[in-house]
Design an enzyme around this catalytic site. Structure first.
Site, short mmCIF file in Angstrom:
data_model
loop_
_atom_site.label_atom_id
_atom_site.label_comp_id
_atom_site.label_asym_id
_atom_site.label_seq_id
_atom_site.Cartn_x
_atom_site.Cartn_y
_atom_site.Cartn_z
N SER A 232 0.95 -1.32 0.01
CA SER A 232 0.14 0.18 -0.15
C SER A 232 0.92 1.09 -0.13
O SER A 232 1.58 1.39 -0.78
CB SER A 232 -1.04 0.12 1.33
OG SER A 232 -2.14 1.10 1.03
N ASP A 326 -8.33 -4.26 -6.42
CA ASP A 326 -8.09 -3.32 -5.33
C ASP A 326 -9.04 -2.00 -5.74
O ASP A 326 -8.86 -1.24 -6.62
CB ASP A 326 -6.68 -3.05 -5.82
CG ASP A 326 -6.01 -2.29 -4.57
OD1 ASP A 326 -6.88 -1.80 -3.84
OD2 ASP A 326 -4.77 -2.07 -4.62
N HIS A 360 -7.30 -5.39 -1.92
CA HIS A 360 -6.15 -4.54 -1.61
C HIS A 360 -5.15 -4.93 -0.56
O HIS A 360 -3.71 -5.27 -0.85
CB HIS A 360 -6.40 -3.00 -1.14
CG HIS A 360 -5.44 -2.23 -0.67
ND1 HIS A 360 -4.67 -1.47 -1.80
CD2 HIS A 360 -4.92 -1.49 0.27
CE1 HIS A 360 -3.77 -0.83 -1.27
NE2 HIS A 360 -3.80 -0.71 -0.06
#
Length: 415
Positions: A232, A326, A360
């Protein structure tokens, strides 16, 4: 159904490392009898996670979860670890938190009568993070804050910096499990931890350089080159370290961005501004959680290019892992752009691995699926995307790829 004759067993034993697969069997049931299996854990923030699945015993009165299909519940089909990855929090928008990796995550597995709901057999699975002989060393060296994990043995071992923050602080789960594979891993905090700023105005790459220097010179680390694993927001940090620090040999970027985000990034006389977010693109889902997929703009367009990480400077190997569902941002696009940038400068030392229907937060194997959670930069819960079963499979595959990637590039002096 005589519960005194029924046994729930976990093989090869009730204690194992968190990333290991176990086999659950229920013995002594009536032939072809239906039984409900339930799993439950309480994390370090007292959040309860639960899952359940319906199984039918065979003609011998046996349910073997590794080969029998779930007929309903939290998942269906043959899923040996379904009772783990399908666990959902009773409190919405929470992810599993394990702050103390010295102790195991304890998962209760129980068999219940489908008619009365009565528990007829149970066992606990203690999922450890550190193998016997592993050392966990808190790090306070200069400005550097984090925790170092050193596997048992003489060494030296390849060194890896683990950049995992979820709204600041420090997560040790992935770092400790990776160290079990024969690496010295530094779980590095960079804000919201101990005396580090809670709400920094900027990030200084010199801090990360100092952390790398600390790891390089540790007597248990065979160097001088080290690896990085990120996810991330920390993906851009990993790319920045790879671009400006010559000692980085192998970098894993999981659902990251190829441009700087959130904080200005400083390195000596260089400043990389964060991408300007398009807050008007926030959408509300039917469940009341916000969708921010389109909030992060294309970093290759116009003035946004000022935020691009200059990875053409990097002289290391990259593994980009992206989830096609995502919903935090367009990680597949960002990885494609990064690959194109490397190609245009004659660099072929990268791999892009894409996972359909994954969300994600690609984490370690068997981690409960997290479809939504609190987003520190926005101050509210956001949707992360993904389908539980596909996401779980992606985590399993990626974990093996990460180990192979680091073993190949950090052990092989010729690459």
């Amino acid at each position: 159904m005589a519960s005194s004759q029924i046994r729930l067993k976990i093989f090869p034993g009730v204690r194992c490392l968190f990333d290991k697969l176990v086999q659950v069997k229920v013995e002594g049931l009536a032939p072809h009898k239906l039984v409900e299996l339930r799993s439950r854990l309480v994390d370090d923030k007292e959040v309860i996670f639960k899952a359940s699945a319906l199984y039918q015993a065979d003609k011998k009165g046996l349910v073997d979860v590794s080969s029998a299909p779930s007929l309903g519940g939290s998942y269906t089909g043959v899923e040996p670890m379904g009772l783990w990855w399908s666990m959902a929090p009773e409190t919405p928008h929470r992810k599993l938190v394990k702050k103390n990796v010295v102790t195991p995550t304890v998962v209760e597995i129980a068999a219940h009568n489908v008619v009365t709901g009565e528990m007829i057999a149970s066992e606990t699975n203690q999922r450890e993070y550190m193998m016997e002989g592993m050392r966990r060393i808190p790090v306070r060296e200069g400005r550097v804050r984090g925790v170092l994990f050193i596997p048992p043995g003489e060494g030296p071992f390849p060194g890896i910096v683990d950049l995992y923050t979820f709204g600041g602080g420090l997560s040790e789960q992935r770092a400790s499990l990776l160290a079990n594979k024969g690496f010295v891993v530094l779980a590095l905090a960079y804000y919201g931890y101990q005396d580090l700023p809670k709400n920094p105005k900027r990030l200084d790459l010199e801090y990360f350089e100092e952390a790398v220097n600390y790891l390089q010179h540790h007597p248990k680390v065979g160097g001088p080159e080290v690896g990085i694993i990120s996810i991330s927001h920390s993906g851009a940090l990993a790319l920045s370290m790879s671009s400006f620090l010559t000692c980085i040999k192998a970098t894993v970027c999981i659902n990251g961005c190829n441009a700087n985000t959130v904080f200005p990034l400083h390195y000596k006389d260089i400043v990389i501004p964060p991408l300007p977010l398009l807050m008007e693109n926030i959408q509300m889902t039917q469940s009341g959680v916000i969708d921010i997929t389109d909030v992060t703009p294309d970093p290759t367009v116009g003035k946004n290019r000022a935020s691009l990480i200059p990875i053409e400077r990097a002289d290391c190997n990259f593994l980009f892992a992206v989830s096609e569902d995502d919903r935090n941002w367009s990680s597949a696009l960002f990885a494609k752009q990064a690959a194109e940038m490397l190609k245009s400068h004659g660099r072929e030392s990268f791999q892009v691995v894409s996972y359909p229907e994954a969300g994600h937060l690609l984490e370690v194997p068997h981690m409960p699926f997290c479809p939504s959670s609190f987003h520190a930069a926005l101050g509210r819960a956001v949707v992360f995307g993904g389908q539980p079963k596909a996401h779980s499979g992606a985590q399993l595959d990626l974990w093996e790829r990460v180990q192979e990637f680091f073993k190949r590039h950090l052990n092989d002096k010729s690459t």
